[in-house]
Each structure stands twice: as C-alpha cells, then as structure tokens.
Design an enzyme around this catalytic site. Structure first.
Site, PDB file in Angstrom:
ATOM      1  N   GLN A 122      -3.005   3.730  -6.415  1.00  0.00           N
ATOM      2  CA  GLN A 122      -4.318   4.242  -5.736  1.00  0.00           C
ATOM      3  C   GLN A 122      -3.777   4.423  -4.062  1.00  0.00           C
ATOM      4  O   GLN A 122      -4.344   5.127  -3.713  1.00  0.00           O
ATOM      5  CB  GLN A 122      -5.101   2.985  -5.508  1.00  0.00           C
ATOM      6  CG  GLN A 122      -5.905   2.734  -6.520  1.00  0.00           C
ATOM      7  CD  GLN A 122      -6.942   1.233  -6.652  1.00  0.00           C
ATOM      8  OE1 GLN A 122      -6.590   0.362  -6.564  1.00  0.00           O
ATOM      9  NE2 GLN A 122      -8.150   2.112  -6.153  1.00  0.00           N
ATOM     10  N   HIS A 145      -9.303  -4.877 -13.830  1.00  0.00           N
ATOM     11  CA  HIS A 145      -9.488  -3.894 -13.187  1.00  0.00           C
ATOM     12  C   HIS A 145      -8.223  -3.034 -12.618  1.00  0.00           C
ATOM     13  O   HIS A 145      -7.804  -1.983 -13.068  1.00  0.00           O
ATOM     14  CB  HIS A 145     -10.394  -3.935 -12.245  1.00  0.00           C
ATOM     15  CG  HIS A 145     -10.797  -2.808 -11.488  1.00  0.00           C
ATOM     16  ND1 HIS A 145     -12.261  -2.262 -11.482  1.00  0.00           N
ATOM     17  CD2 HIS A 145     -10.031  -2.183 -10.678  1.00  0.00           C
ATOM     18  CE1 HIS A 145     -12.309  -1.286 -10.810  1.00  0.00           C
ATOM     19  NE2 HIS A 145     -10.759  -1.075  -9.911  1.00  0.00           N
ATOM     20  N   GLU A 146      -7.444  -3.775 -12.159  1.00  0.00           N
ATOM     21  CA  GLU A 146      -6.181  -3.593 -11.435  1.00  0.00           C
ATOM     22  C   GLU A 146      -5.055  -3.111 -12.586  1.00  0.00           C
ATOM     23  O   GLU A 146      -4.493  -2.476 -12.494  1.00  0.00           O
ATOM     24  CB  GLU A 146      -5.617  -4.644 -10.505  1.00  0.00           C
ATOM     25  CG  GLU A 146      -6.253  -4.925  -9.290  1.00  0.00           C
ATOM     26  CD  GLU A 146      -7.151  -4.006  -8.675  1.00  0.00           C
ATOM     27  OE1 GLU A 146      -6.527  -2.786  -8.641  1.00  0.00           O
ATOM     28  OE2 GLU A 146      -8.142  -4.041  -8.123  1.00  0.00           O
ATOM     29  N   CYS A 192     -14.707   0.731  -7.370  1.00  0.00           N
ATOM     30  CA  CYS A 192     -13.337   1.100  -7.297  1.00  0.00           C
ATOM     31  C   CYS A 192     -13.109   1.897  -6.041  1.00  0.00           C
ATOM     32  O   CYS A 192     -13.924   2.840  -5.882  1.00  0.00           O
ATOM     33  CB  CYS A 192     -12.958   1.662  -8.545  1.00  0.00           C
ATOM     34  SG  CYS A 192     -11.276   2.290  -8.402  1.00  0.00           S
ATOM     35  N   LEU A 193     -12.149   1.408  -5.154  1.00  0.00           N
ATOM     36  CA  LEU A 193     -11.932   2.388  -3.835  1.00  0.00           C
ATOM     37  C   LEU A 193     -11.676   3.738  -4.162  1.00  0.00           C
ATOM     38  O   LEU A 193     -11.829   4.574  -3.224  1.00  0.00           O
ATOM     39  CB  LEU A 193     -10.666   1.552  -3.156  1.00  0.00           C
ATOM     40  CG  LEU A 193     -11.165   0.158  -2.862  1.00  0.00           C
ATOM     41  CD1 LEU A 193      -9.608  -0.530  -1.985  1.00  0.00           C
ATOM     42  CD2 LEU A 193     -12.118   0.315  -1.734  1.00  0.00           C
ATOM     43  N   GLY A 227      -9.277  -5.644  -4.249  1.00  0.00           N
ATOM     44  CA  GLY A 227      -7.875  -5.523  -5.077  1.00  0.00           C
ATOM     45  C   GLY A 227      -7.539  -3.957  -4.893  1.00  0.00           C
ATOM     46  O   GLY A 227      -8.313  -3.272  -4.461  1.00  0.00           O
ATOM     47  N   HIS A 256      -5.626   0.261 -13.932  1.00  0.00           N
ATOM     48  CA  HIS A 256      -5.083   0.980 -13.019  1.00  0.00           C
ATOM     49  C   HIS A 256      -3.562   1.438 -13.306  1.00  0.00           C
ATOM     50  O   HIS A 256      -2.959   2.524 -13.267  1.00  0.00           O
ATOM     51  CB  HIS A 256      -5.048   0.669 -11.767  1.00  0.00           C
ATOM     52  CG  HIS A 256      -6.527   1.007 -10.931  1.00  0.00           C
ATOM     53  ND1 HIS A 256      -6.869   2.365 -10.993  1.00  0.00           N
ATOM     54  CD2 HIS A 256      -7.361   0.249 -10.273  1.00  0.00           C
ATOM     55  CE1 HIS A 256      -8.173   2.285 -10.339  1.00  0.00           C
ATOM     56  NE2 HIS A 256      -8.420   1.056  -9.713  1.00  0.00           N
TER      57      HIS A 256
HETATM   58  O1  GNR Z   1     -12.878  -3.579  -4.184  1.00  0.00           O
HETATM   59  C1  GNR Z   1     -13.164  -3.664  -5.306  1.00  0.00           C
HETATM   60  N1  GNR Z   1     -14.284  -4.402  -5.916  1.00  0.00           N
HETATM   61  C2  GNR Z   1     -14.362  -4.808  -7.283  1.00  0.00           C
HETATM   62  C3  GNR Z   1     -15.504  -5.022  -7.589  1.00  0.00           C
HETATM   63  C4  GNR Z   1     -15.777  -5.273  -8.976  1.00  0.00           C
HETATM   64  C5  GNR Z   1     -14.666  -5.203  -9.798  1.00  0.00           C
HETATM   65  C6  GNR Z   1     -13.463  -4.661  -9.466  1.00  0.00           C
HETATM   66  C7  GNR Z   1     -13.347  -4.592  -8.129  1.00  0.00           C
HETATM   67  S1  GNR Z   1     -11.709  -3.930  -7.539  1.00  0.00           S
HETATM   68  C8  GNR Z   1     -12.053  -2.901  -6.018  1.00  0.00           C
HETATM   69  C9  GNR Z   1     -11.223  -2.568  -5.358  1.00  0.00           C
HETATM   70  C10 GNR Z   1     -10.127  -1.520  -6.211  1.00  0.00           C
HETATM   71  O2  GNR Z   1     -10.586  -0.374  -6.678  1.00  0.00           O
HETATM   72  N2  GNR Z   1      -9.351  -1.775  -7.115  1.00  0.00           N
HETATM   73  O3  GNR Z   1      -8.443  -1.228  -7.988  1.00  0.00           O
HETATM   74 NI    NI Z   2     -10.107   0.204  -8.688  1.00  0.00          NI
END
Ligand code: GNR
Ligand code: NI
Length: 172
Positions: A51, A136-137, A94-95, A46, A140
């Site tokens: 980001q 999670h997104e 999270c990236l 995601g 953000h």
């Molecule tokens: O790549 C991602 N893996 C992930 C694993 C578990 C819960 C959420 C994520 S999202 C993350 C990519 C990211 O930072 N998205 O904002």
């Molecule tokens: Ni993230």
C-alpha cells in the site's frame, strides 16, 4: 520516522504478489516504523507494505480501540497455518479504497506464523477483529483487495468513485 504515500485502486501495484523478506535488518525495521506512522496518521488499523508501493511481505497492525493504549504489531512473511471452520462477517474498509465499505466473510479465527520486529519466529492464534484484519492484510501481500470479493459491477462502481474522488481532490 516518515509518513509514506498510500496508493489507491486501481493502481496495478495493488495486484502484485509481494516477495518474502530474507533478513530482518535495520532497513526492514525502518520501513516498518514508517509504515506504522503512516497507518496511525491515516488513520487505519492495518497496513501492508504494497500500500506504500513496496512489494515486500510486511504488515503493521494496531486494532486497539480509540482511547486504549497503543498496541502496535509487526508481521514479516506471515503465513496462515490454520483457519477455523467458523466464519465471521465484518464490514471492511481499506486505506487504498478510501470511504467505501462492504461486508466480507472470512474464517473467524486463524493461527498465523510470522517473523516479528526482532526477526524471531512467532505463532499466534488471532480472533475477532484481529483475525479479520490480518487476513485482509495477507490478502494485500497476495495482490488481493477486499473489493475483489464483490461482484464485478460493485467493484467497478467503487473503483470509478475512488478515481473520481482522487481526481477531484487534485483539482481542489
Ligand atoms: O483501517 C482499516 N480498517 C479495516 C476495517 C475492517 C477490516 C479491515 C480493515 S484494514 C484497514 C486498513 C487497510 O487498508 N489495511 O490494508
Ligand atoms: Ni487494505
């Protein structure tokens, strides 16, 4: 298509509340395409526009497992309109917080209303990893990163390590 740079904590941009997209036009679709390419290259499941330093309410996702056919999904102005009482705990990454993972508890299922790549209104019930990822997104888009759910001690420790790792990689 182009790959974009992903920002890391503690960049203050990650605390920004992103603003709604008012029209799904060619510029919006170009950014979605670039975000998708950036997410696949990272690799991640995601990516929210903030980001890549764009404070617009846009998300790309693909939770297909490795080896499965790609399943890109695009969400513009997403809103959670229902969430389950049942919760799920997932080890999140999270990236923007590279190489750190922590358990986060969230509703197990959510119903999400959004505009798709063509600007059409959609409503989907999302479950499992999809539900975790979209929450999670959407966090953000509201300036929230998963480490915000951890204790201040753990969060600060992770931020220091990410900063150090980023500095080291510049030197090398
Ligand atoms: O790549 C991602 N893996 C992930 C694993 C578990 C819960 C959420 C994520 S999202 C993350 C990519 C990211 O930072 N998205 O904002
Ligand atoms: Ni993230």
């Amino acid at each position: 298509m182009a790959q974009l740079d992903i920002i890391n904590v503690p960049d203050p941009l990650l605390k920004t509340k992103s603003t709604p997209v008012d029209k799904v036009d060619a510029d919006v679709r170009r950014l979605l395409d670039d975000m998708l390419e950036t997410m696949y290259a990272a690799p991640g499941i995601g990516l929210a526009a903030i980001q890549v330093a764009v404070a617009k309410r846009m998300i790309v996702m693909d939770t297909a497992a490795e080896g499965e056919d790609k399943r890109p999904q695009f969400f513009i102005n997403p809103e959670v309109v229902w969430e389950s009482d049942e919760v799920n705990t997932y080890s999140e990454g999270c990236l923007s917080v590279p190489e750190h993972y922590a358990d986060v508890e969230r509703p197990a299922s959510v119903r999400v209303k959004y505009l798709d790549y063509d600007g059409n209104m959609q409503e989907d019930l999302m479950e499992g990893l999809n539900a975790t990822c979209i929450q999670h997104e959407i966090d953000h888009l509201n300036g929230v990163v998963f480490i915000d759910y951890l204790s201040r001690l753990k969060r600060n420790m992770i931020i220091k390590k990410v900063q150090k790792a980023t500095k080291d990689s510049v030197v090398l």
